[in-house]
Scaffold this motif. Structure first.
Motif, short mmCIF file in Angstrom:
data_model
loop_
_atom_site.label_atom_id
_atom_site.label_comp_id
_atom_site.label_asym_id
_atom_site.label_seq_id
_atom_site.Cartn_x
_atom_site.Cartn_y
_atom_site.Cartn_z
N UNK A 135 2.51 2.51 1.19
CA UNK A 135 2.73 3.08 -0.14
C UNK A 135 1.45 3.05 -0.98
N UNK A 136 0.65 2.01 -0.82
CA UNK A 136 -0.63 1.98 -1.52
C UNK A 136 -1.53 3.11 -1.05
N UNK A 137 -1.53 3.35 0.26
CA UNK A 137 -2.36 4.44 0.79
C UNK A 137 -1.82 5.80 0.36
N UNK A 138 -0.53 5.85 0.05
CA UNK A 138 0.05 7.10 -0.45
C UNK A 138 -0.20 7.28 -1.94
N UNK A 139 -0.89 6.33 -2.56
CA UNK A 139 -1.33 6.50 -3.93
C UNK A 139 -0.49 5.82 -5.00
N UNK A 183 0.67 2.79 -7.35
CA UNK A 183 -0.04 1.67 -7.96
C UNK A 183 0.61 0.35 -7.55
N UNK A 184 -0.10 -0.75 -7.80
CA UNK A 184 0.43 -2.08 -7.49
C UNK A 184 1.74 -2.33 -8.23
N UNK A 185 1.86 -1.76 -9.43
CA UNK A 185 3.09 -1.95 -10.21
C UNK A 185 4.23 -1.11 -9.63
N UNK A 186 3.91 0.06 -9.10
CA UNK A 186 4.94 0.96 -8.57
C UNK A 186 5.43 0.54 -7.20
N UNK A 187 4.56 -0.07 -6.40
CA UNK A 187 4.87 -0.33 -4.99
C UNK A 187 6.18 -1.10 -4.78
N UNK A 188 6.43 -2.23 -5.48
CA UNK A 188 7.68 -2.95 -5.22
C UNK A 188 8.93 -2.11 -5.47
N UNK A 189 8.90 -1.31 -6.51
CA UNK A 189 10.06 -0.47 -6.84
C UNK A 189 10.25 0.63 -5.80
#
Length: 208
Positions: A51-55, A57-63
């Motif tokens: 998900x990080x490689x898909x762009x 953010x660190x805040x968005x990734x867990x959700x």
């Protein structure tokens, strides 16, 4: 050879497409239409890394990661072990130390363990985030090998993706390809064997 370490998705369970379709649905919710073939690179990688490689953010990734998990469930209703795999693992366990290395996080693994019962077959499990770096680095394989008391030269990692092949090479262990999911190609080298069915695990060459 005295130590065998396994991937899960596409190696033990026939479930790879389900996660890809789940990811595609999640991305569509976030305004991205991505063909399935353009998501196959995520196979074998920790979801948070993908998900990080898909762009995201660190805040968005867990959700988004939780959305992906939930979206995948609709496509994972008929998942099963590959034929004869459990019987082969039981036989291998009499002779070898067996471990699991997966890109699933701990909650996801525990949820699936209740359903598919991996634990009776394996002496150790390394989930995403447990080692310093996830696959494609070799850290999770090395951690599992060390827990099992195995040596690099007598350890085989069994997986189905180029990520698995890279991780095995990085961990300095041999790699056997789960050919029931992925055909051989330069992307999955180096390898000591291309396995066509679970029984082929009983014929792996002796590494000493």
């Amino acid at each position: 050879m005295n130590t065998l370490i396994f991937d899960i998705d596409g190696t033990l369970l026939d479930n790879v497409e389900g996660y890809l379709y789940g990811l595609q649905k999640t991305l569509r919710r976030h305004g991205r239409k991505v063909p399935i073939q353009d998501l196959t690179w995520t196979n074998g990688r920790a979801g948070v890394d993908s998900l990080k490689e898909l762009g995201f953010s660190d805040e968005e990734v867990p959700v988004v990661h939780e959305e992906w998990r939930e979206d995948s469930k609709a496509f994972l209703t008929d998942v099963s072990w590959f034929p004869n795999m459990q019987a082969v693992l039981k036989q291998l366990g009499r002779q070898y130390k067996l471990g699991l290395v997966t890109s699933k996080d701990k909650p996801q693994f525990l949820e699936e363990d209740k359903k598919y019962h991996f634990s009776p077959y394996f002496q150790t499990v390394v989930v995403a985030g447990e080692a310093k770096r996830n696959k494609p680095f070799g850290d999770p394989i090395t951690l599992a090998r060390e827990r099992l008391g195995g040596n690099p030269e007598t350890t085989v990692y069994i997986g189905d993706t180029s990520t698995d092949a890279q991780a095995a090479a990085n961990a300095n262990v041999a790699f056997a390809l789960a050919g029931w999911t992925t055909p051989p190609s330069p992307a999955v080298a180096p390898r000591i064997a291309v396995l066509q069915r679970a029984d082929d695990l009983l014929k792996l060459p002796d590494l000493g």
